[in-house]
Design an enzyme around this catalytic site. Structure first.
Site, PDB file in Angstrom:
ATOM      1  N   LYS A 182      85.441  60.172  57.000  1.00 26.82           N
ATOM      2  CA  LYS A 182      86.325  61.157  56.388  1.00 26.82           C
ATOM      3  C   LYS A 182      86.343  62.455  57.218  1.00 26.82           C
ATOM      4  O   LYS A 182      85.501  62.643  58.103  1.00 26.82           O
ATOM      5  CB  LYS A 182      85.853  61.414  54.955  1.00 26.82           C
ATOM      6  CG  LYS A 182      85.925  60.157  54.065  1.00 26.82           C
ATOM      7  CD  LYS A 182      85.444  60.450  52.649  1.00 26.82           C
ATOM      8  CE  LYS A 182      85.565  59.229  51.752  1.00 26.82           C
ATOM      9  NZ  LYS A 182      85.153  59.496  50.357  1.00 26.82           N
TER      10      LYS A 182
ATOM     11  N   TYR B 265      94.311  55.691  47.495  1.00 26.64           N
ATOM     12  CA  TYR B 265      93.488  55.973  46.316  1.00 26.64           C
ATOM     13  C   TYR B 265      94.262  55.787  45.004  1.00 26.64           C
ATOM     14  O   TYR B 265      93.907  56.399  43.988  1.00 26.64           O
ATOM     15  CB  TYR B 265      92.925  57.398  46.404  1.00 26.64           C
ATOM     16  CG  TYR B 265      91.724  57.536  47.315  1.00 26.64           C
ATOM     17  CD1 TYR B 265      90.584  56.752  47.141  1.00 26.64           C
ATOM     18  CD2 TYR B 265      91.712  58.469  48.355  1.00 26.64           C
ATOM     19  CE1 TYR B 265      89.473  56.885  47.971  1.00 26.64           C
ATOM     20  CE2 TYR B 265      90.602  58.611  49.190  1.00 26.64           C
ATOM     21  CZ  TYR B 265      89.482  57.820  48.994  1.00 26.64           C
ATOM     22  OH  TYR B 265      88.382  57.949  49.804  1.00 26.64           O
TER      23      TYR B 265
ATOM     24  N   ASN C 203      81.623  63.265  50.809  1.00 25.22           N
ATOM     25  CA  ASN C 203      80.628  62.198  51.037  1.00 25.22           C
ATOM     26  C   ASN C 203      80.871  61.390  52.322  1.00 25.22           C
ATOM     27  O   ASN C 203      80.412  60.272  52.463  1.00 25.22           O
ATOM     28  CB  ASN C 203      80.489  61.302  49.802  1.00 25.22           C
ATOM     29  CG  ASN C 203      81.743  60.538  49.465  1.00 25.22           C
ATOM     30  OD1 ASN C 203      82.748  60.645  50.188  1.00 25.22           O
ATOM     31  ND2 ASN C 203      81.723  59.762  48.403  1.00 25.22           N
TER      32      ASN C 203
ATOM     33  N   HIS D 122      84.155  56.293  53.814  1.00 25.36           N
ATOM     34  CA  HIS D 122      84.761  55.381  52.837  1.00 25.36           C
ATOM     35  C   HIS D 122      84.420  53.950  53.219  1.00 25.36           C
ATOM     36  O   HIS D 122      84.378  53.614  54.401  1.00 25.36           O
ATOM     37  CB  HIS D 122      86.285  55.543  52.839  1.00 25.36           C
ATOM     38  CG  HIS D 122      86.973  54.431  52.096  1.00 25.36           C
ATOM     39  ND1 HIS D 122      87.142  54.448  50.731  1.00 25.36           N
ATOM     40  CD2 HIS D 122      87.486  53.244  52.531  1.00 25.36           C
ATOM     41  CE1 HIS D 122      87.739  53.320  50.348  1.00 25.36           C
ATOM     42  NE2 HIS D 122      87.961  52.574  51.433  1.00 25.36           N
TER      43      HIS D 122
ATOM     44  N   GLU E  55      93.533  47.419  52.018  1.00 23.38           N
ATOM     45  CA  GLU E  55      93.346  48.670  52.757  1.00 23.38           C
ATOM     46  C   GLU E  55      93.573  48.459  54.254  1.00 23.38           C
ATOM     47  O   GLU E  55      94.168  49.299  54.929  1.00 23.38           O
ATOM     48  CB  GLU E  55      91.943  49.240  52.477  1.00 23.38           C
ATOM     49  CG  GLU E  55      91.814  49.762  51.051  1.00 23.38           C
ATOM     50  CD  GLU E  55      90.381  50.135  50.655  1.00 23.38           C
ATOM     51  OE1 GLU E  55      89.462  50.021  51.488  1.00 23.38           O
ATOM     52  OE2 GLU E  55      90.194  50.529  49.481  1.00 23.38           O
TER      53      GLU E  55
HETATM   54  P1  DAT Z   1      83.631  55.185  46.583  1.00 23.75           P
HETATM   55  O1  DAT Z   1      84.171  56.063  47.677  1.00 23.75           O
HETATM   56  O2  DAT Z   1      82.137  55.130  46.608  1.00 23.75           O
HETATM   57  O3  DAT Z   1      84.266  53.822  46.557  1.00 23.75           O
HETATM   58  P2  DAT Z   1      85.341  55.859  44.337  1.00 23.75           P
HETATM   59  O4  DAT Z   1      86.284  54.832  44.878  1.00 23.75           O
HETATM   60  O5  DAT Z   1      84.972  55.790  42.904  1.00 23.75           O
HETATM   61  O6  DAT Z   1      83.981  55.877  45.186  1.00 23.75           O
HETATM   62  O7  DAT Z   1      85.926  57.310  44.601  1.00 23.75           O
HETATM   63  C1  DAT Z   1      86.615  57.596  45.799  1.00 23.75           C
HETATM   64  C2  DAT Z   1      86.174  58.946  46.292  1.00 23.75           C
HETATM   65  O8  DAT Z   1      86.543  59.937  45.339  1.00 23.75           O
HETATM   66  C3  DAT Z   1      84.668  59.114  46.465  1.00 23.75           C
HETATM   67  O9  DAT Z   1      84.211  58.631  47.688  1.00 23.75           O
HETATM   68  C4  DAT Z   1      84.503  60.590  46.346  1.00 23.75           C
HETATM   69  C5  DAT Z   1      85.586  60.983  45.356  1.00 23.75           C
HETATM   70  N1  DAT Z   1      85.006  61.121  44.017  1.00 23.75           N
HETATM   71  C6  DAT Z   1      84.578  60.131  43.198  1.00 23.75           C
HETATM   72  N2  DAT Z   1      84.087  60.626  42.060  1.00 23.75           N
HETATM   73  C7  DAT Z   1      84.212  61.970  42.156  1.00 23.75           C
HETATM   74  C8  DAT Z   1      83.890  63.061  41.323  1.00 23.75           C
HETATM   75  N3  DAT Z   1      83.339  62.859  40.121  1.00 23.75           N
HETATM   76  N4  DAT Z   1      84.151  64.315  41.753  1.00 23.75           N
HETATM   77  C9  DAT Z   1      84.710  64.537  42.961  1.00 23.75           C
HETATM   78  N5  DAT Z   1      85.049  63.550  43.817  1.00 23.75           N
HETATM   79  C10 DAT Z   1      84.796  62.283  43.418  1.00 23.75           C
HETATM   80 MG    MG Z   2      86.251  53.281  46.211  1.00 21.49          MG
END
Ligand code: DAT
Ligand code: MG
Length: 173
Positions: free
Chosen positions: A33, A73, A136, A139, A150
């Site tokens: 990212k 997303y 974080n 991805h 994707e």
């Molecule tokens: P991942 O990236 O582990 O698959 P996800 O698909 O649930 O997780 O979410 C996509 C991204 O969105 C994640 O990497 C970081 C962001 N995200 C998820 N939960 C969040 C939150 N509670 N607050 C802020 N950003 C968040």
């Molecule tokens: Mg995800």
């Protein structure tokens, strides 16, 4: 009579379709990212996948459009953090990659760690290199189906390299 025999033979010789059959050519979509790029972590993240033995199939640096990220997303579009997530992901270039190997989707997620870096164990990418869930650094696809979706969204077929890794005979039995 014939129908009955067919049914009996059919039952005896019917093989269950191999569900979730693991394949050495499974692929996942991994992206570093904008914060991972800015913080100089591109090499370290790639190195982990290379050293594990996974095969790099495609890679490019790209600053994705809002529409592209909204599609990527889409499942999270109702979440309160969605607008901020799309803005952050489009705030700079990302390094988009496709990695290949046995169980790469699941293992890739284990290597990344939990979504929230605070819950990620040391030794994982997020556990070692970041702090906040909204930054974080990487991805990884969460399932084979979403990985394939994707990969199609981020890469044209011609961008996926087809080659045999010289390591493959030493990685797989
Ligand atoms: P991942 O990236 O582990 O698959 P996800 O698909 O649930 O997780 O979410 C996509 C991204 O969105 C994640 O990497 C970081 C962001 N995200 C998820 N939960 C969040 C939150 N509670 N607050 C802020 N950003 C968040
Ligand atoms: Mg995800």
């Amino acid at each position: 009579m014939i129908v009955t025999l067919q049914l009996i033979f059919g039952y005896l010789f019917w093989k269950k379709p191999a569900k979730n059959k693991m394949s050495n050519t499974e692929r996942t979509f991994i992206a570093i990212k904008p914060d991972g790029v800015q913080r100089g972590l591109v090499g370290k993240i790639i190195q982990r996948f290379e050293e594990k033995g996974f095969k790099l199939v495609a890679m490019k640096m790209i600053q994705a459009s809002q529409a592209h990220l909204e599609e990527h997303y889409a499942d999270l579009s109702k979440k309160p953090f969605f607008p901020g997530l799309v803005k952050y992901m489009g705030s700079g270039p990302v390094v988009a990659m496709v990695w290949e190997g046995l169980g790469v989707v699941k293992t890739g997620r284990v290597m990344l760690g939990e979504t929230d870096p605070a819950k990620s164990l040391p030794g994982t990418i997020r556990g070692d290199y970041c702090i906040h869930v909204g930054r974080n650094i990487c991805h990884g696809s969460d399932a084979v189906d979403s990985a394939n979706k994707e990969i199609k969204l981020w890469f044209k077929d011609a961008e996926l390299s087809d080659y045999k890794s010289c390591e493959s005979d030493w990685l797989y039995e």
